[in-house]
Design an enzyme around this catalytic site. Structure first.
Site, mmCIF file in Angstrom:
data_model
loop_
_atom_site.group_PDB
_atom_site.id
_atom_site.type_symbol
_atom_site.label_atom_id
_atom_site.label_comp_id
_atom_site.label_asym_id
_atom_site.label_seq_id
_atom_site.Cartn_x
_atom_site.Cartn_y
_atom_site.Cartn_z
ATOM 1 N N ASP A 188 0.823 -1.204 0.000
ATOM 2 C CA ASP A 188 0.000 0.000 0.000
ATOM 3 C C ASP A 188 0.858 1.255 0.000
ATOM 4 O O ASP A 188 2.068 1.204 0.238
ATOM 5 C CB ASP A 188 -0.897 0.032 1.241
ATOM 6 C CG ASP A 188 -1.781 -1.191 1.372
ATOM 7 O OD1 ASP A 188 -2.153 -1.764 0.337
ATOM 8 O OD2 ASP A 188 -2.097 -1.569 2.516
ATOM 9 N N TYR A 198 6.276 -10.463 6.477
ATOM 10 C CA TYR A 198 6.075 -9.041 6.726
ATOM 11 C C TYR A 198 6.480 -8.716 8.162
ATOM 12 O O TYR A 198 6.286 -9.533 9.066
ATOM 13 C CB TYR A 198 4.609 -8.643 6.539
ATOM 14 C CG TYR A 198 4.161 -8.500 5.105
ATOM 15 C CD1 TYR A 198 4.158 -7.267 4.462
ATOM 16 C CD2 TYR A 198 3.716 -9.604 4.384
ATOM 17 C CE1 TYR A 198 3.729 -7.126 3.155
ATOM 18 C CE2 TYR A 198 3.282 -9.483 3.073
ATOM 19 C CZ TYR A 198 3.293 -8.237 2.467
ATOM 20 O OH TYR A 198 2.876 -8.121 1.168
#
Length: 250
Positions: free
Chosen positions: A53, A111
């Site tokens: 994002d 992540y």
């Protein structure tokens, strides 16, 4: 035509995310494609393993593309690093088998979400941390993280559009929560993550650690598949796409 793999790092702070968008050229994918297209003299499309994002960073993003070229992989890497902005870097470039596809063939993704929980400032890393000024019960967070591991329908822990997402079932292999000085770090490893999923999982665990929700709320969210039953969506700057792994590759 040769199939190439790039390993990329970037500071996502000033970009509108990874994915090329029709209304802006300010994306990571768009910047790399522009330089590759100038290098080859024709349009080049690249495929990224993770569509990070706006504001999210990467230490080990992977992308693949196919071109006809006499250039060696190291020459392509050096060309890209010469012409790309300094907040986007190509760590490696290598030729791959025909069937390799960065987005379609990963075996696991890693992540990292970084929280800064100290009252003291962290001047030099502030762009890569999310400030959290409430005490956190890390043991409670770890127990709750165990409930998230395994194969589940994570629809409630995502911002996916029901019309376009075929499956919201994913497998989380591990969630590791560590503390070092003022930093609390959450590492997520799994076979894939939905839109905003890591940021919402982090928000849920942080709310549990702060005593704002109970661990059983995770089970209720799994049962309801309702986004409102999960935690907040954490800000993007603390999130880093750390590593992508592929079958048979180190």
């Amino acid at each position: 035509m040769t199939n190439f793999k790039l390993v990329i790092q970037y500071d996502g702070g000033r970009y509108n995310g990874w994915q090329r968008l029709g209304n802006t050229d300010n994306t990571i994918q768009g910047k790399i494609e522009r330089v590759l297209s100038e290098m080859t003299g024709h349009a080049v499309e690249i495929h990224g393993a993770g569509r990070t994002d706006a504001g999210v960073h990467a230490a080990g993003q992977v992308a693949s593309f196919k071109i006809n070229t006499a250039m060696q992989p190291d020459e392509i890497r050096d060309y890209l690093n010469h012409y790309l902005p300094q907040d986007i870097g190509i760590l490696s470039c290598e030729s791959m088998p025909e069937r390799f596809h960065a987005r379609l063939t990963p075996s696991s993704k890693h992540y990292t979400y970084r929280l800064w929980c100290s009252k003291l400032p962290n001047v030099f890393e502030r762009r890569y941390l999310t400030l959290w000024d409430k005490p956190l019960d890390l043991d409670a967070m770890r127990k709750a993280a165990d409930l998230l591991c395994g194969t589940h329908d994570f629809r409630a822990f995502s911002s996916v559009n029901r019309r376009f997402q075929k499956s919201t079932v994913r497998t989380i292999d591990s969630i590791t929560i560590t503390s070092n000085g003022g930093e609390v770090r959450l590492d997520f490893r799994g076979n894939g993550f939905l839109y905003h999923m890591v940021r919402i999982l982090t928000g849920t665990l942080v709310e549990i650690g702060a005593g704002e929700r109970d661990p059983d709320s995770i089970l209720r969210a799994f049962a309801s598949q309702n986004r409102q039953d999960a935690g907040i969506t954490m800000p993007p700057q603390g999130l880093i796409l750390t590593q992508i792994q592929y079958p048979g590759c180190r």
